[in-house]
Design a protein around this motif. Structure first.
Motif, short mmCIF file in Angstrom:
data_model
loop_
_atom_site.label_atom_id
_atom_site.label_comp_id
_atom_site.label_asym_id
_atom_site.label_seq_id
_atom_site.Cartn_x
_atom_site.Cartn_y
_atom_site.Cartn_z
N PRO A 154 11.31 -12.83 22.33
CA PRO A 154 10.16 -12.03 21.92
C PRO A 154 9.89 -10.79 22.75
O PRO A 154 9.91 -10.82 23.98
N ALA A 155 9.62 -9.69 22.05
CA ALA A 155 8.97 -8.53 22.66
C ALA A 155 7.49 -8.85 22.80
O ALA A 155 6.98 -9.79 22.22
N GLY A 156 6.80 -8.05 23.61
CA GLY A 156 5.35 -8.17 23.69
C GLY A 156 4.83 -9.13 24.74
O GLY A 156 3.62 -9.37 24.81
N ILE A 157 5.73 -9.68 25.56
CA ILE A 157 5.28 -10.59 26.61
C ILE A 157 5.66 -10.06 28.00
O ILE A 157 4.81 -9.85 28.86
N ARG A 158 6.95 -9.84 28.21
CA ARG A 158 7.41 -9.33 29.51
C ARG A 158 8.77 -8.67 29.33
O ARG A 158 9.63 -9.20 28.62
N LEU A 159 8.97 -7.54 29.97
CA LEU A 159 10.24 -6.83 29.90
C LEU A 159 11.19 -7.28 30.99
O LEU A 159 10.77 -7.71 32.07
N GLY A 160 12.48 -7.14 30.72
CA GLY A 160 13.50 -7.36 31.73
C GLY A 160 13.60 -6.17 32.67
O GLY A 160 12.77 -5.26 32.64
N SER A 161 14.62 -6.16 33.48
CA SER A 161 14.83 -5.10 34.47
C SER A 161 15.13 -3.77 33.79
O SER A 161 16.10 -3.64 33.04
N LYS A 162 14.28 -2.76 34.07
CA LYS A 162 14.51 -1.45 33.49
C LYS A 162 15.80 -0.82 34.02
O LYS A 162 16.53 -0.14 33.28
N MET A 163 16.10 -1.05 35.29
CA MET A 163 17.33 -0.51 35.86
C MET A 163 18.56 -1.10 35.16
O MET A 163 19.52 -0.39 34.86
N LYS A 212 11.94 -14.07 33.09
CA LYS A 212 10.82 -13.14 33.27
C LYS A 212 9.62 -13.52 32.40
O LYS A 212 8.47 -13.40 32.83
N LEU A 213 9.89 -13.99 31.17
CA LEU A 213 8.77 -14.15 30.25
C LEU A 213 8.16 -15.55 30.23
O LEU A 213 7.02 -15.71 29.80
N SER A 214 8.89 -16.57 30.72
CA SER A 214 8.38 -17.94 30.58
C SER A 214 7.06 -18.14 31.31
O SER A 214 6.12 -18.70 30.74
N LYS A 215 6.98 -17.67 32.55
CA LYS A 215 5.74 -17.88 33.32
C LYS A 215 4.58 -17.11 32.69
O LYS A 215 3.46 -17.64 32.59
#
Length: 292
Positions: free
Chosen positions: A153-162, A248-251
């Motif tokens: 899912p989008a809308g919760i937390r993004l991964g590493s931008k780098m 990244k998004l689970s927590k």
């Protein structure tokens, strides 16, 4: 092409819509096609499954075509009435003026679609950008949702931008410059953990080439926004997803979704493999039988 179009030319639009038609031909079930007028523009919807089946809305991933991500959930067609709209402003047959995924626009659009089909509330499924759309609905009209399934899912937390710049953006720039399959293959392998089907890779490459990509992610959802949302929710996330990794998004998801009944971590990229799709459908059907 007009100023509001997402396509770079009329020929470009024809290429993408031909992919759409070809993908529908791969389905082993019948699909009806409806158009619904909304305040945001005309919306094209694929409808499938038994008329008496419980309704499920499925929203496509961003920067791809509706039949591609709908195909991931094809086993649901046997028992449920599926409504899969082409997202306005994304490749497909709906109108092309983009609407914001940061405010109440998508919920209003969904409400108008539901009203057209006389659906008061139902289940929702969304992969990627489609999940971000559902989270906007959960924020502004939580009473519309009986339960929801959010995949990568989008809308919760993004991964590493780098990491996204290095592994997606730079190869994409090189692909635009050279049209070399080498860079398209690199992007596809990163997105799918080396499992993307050739048909999907070709479509993704043509979307990159012939359309103006949607670059704005859906708004990251806060706990306060979901204070009135308590529908059972299943999240399926990939440990190798470059955009929205499970780590990244689970927590964050557990902190903002009060009735997160299950969060499944799959050893997959942003695109699921065929084996992951089989497992995913089994878990989704089990979830729906329990909560819907």
């Amino acid at each position: 092409m007009g100023k509001g179009t997402i396509y770079k030319s009329e020929v470009a639009k024809e290429i993408i819509t031909q992919h759409y038609e070809n993908y529908i031909k791969t389905f082993n079930f019948n699909v009806e096609r409806k158009y619904v007028d909304t305040r945001f523009g005309k919306t094209h919807i694929l409808v499938a499954g038994p008329v008496e089946g419980k309704p499920i809305f499925i929203f496509q991933g961003g920067n791809c075509i509706n039949p591609m991500t709908l195909s991931w959930f094809s086993s649901l067609v046997d028992h449920y009435r599926i409504y899969a709209p082409d997202t306005i402003g994304h490749p497909g047959y709906s109108d092309e003026a983009r609407i914001s995924a940061k405010d109440h626009s998508f919920p209003q659009w969904i409400e108008e679609l539901m009203n057209h089909f006389d659906i008061e509330r139902c289940a929702f499924i969304g992969p990627s950008y489609g999940a971000g759309i559902i989270l906007r609905l959960a924020t502004f009209m939580p009473n519309k949702i009986d339960c929801s399934i959010l995949v990568s899912p989008a809308g919760i937390r993004l991964g590493s931008k780098m990491k996204m710049i290095k592994d997606i953006l730079l190869p994409l720039m090189l692909f635009h410059t050279t049209s070399s399959d080498k860079y398209l293959n690199r992007i596809a392998n990163i997105m799918s953990d080396n499992s993307m089907k050739d048909i999907d890779k070709t479509i993704i490459g043509d979307v990159f080439t012939y359309t103006k990509l949607e670059q704005d992610m859906p708004k990251l959802t806060t706990r306060n926004e979901l204070e009135n949302y308590n529908a059972p929710t299943l999240i399926i996330a990939g440990t190798k997803d470059i955009f929205f990794p499970e780590s990244k998004l689970s927590k964050v998801a557990k902190g903002i979704i009060s009735n997160l009944t299950e969060l499944k971590a799959y050893d997959m990229g942003h695109f699921p493999s065929e084996a992951h799709i089989v497992n995913m459908n089994k878990e989704i059907i089990e979830f729906l039988s329990k909560y819907y």
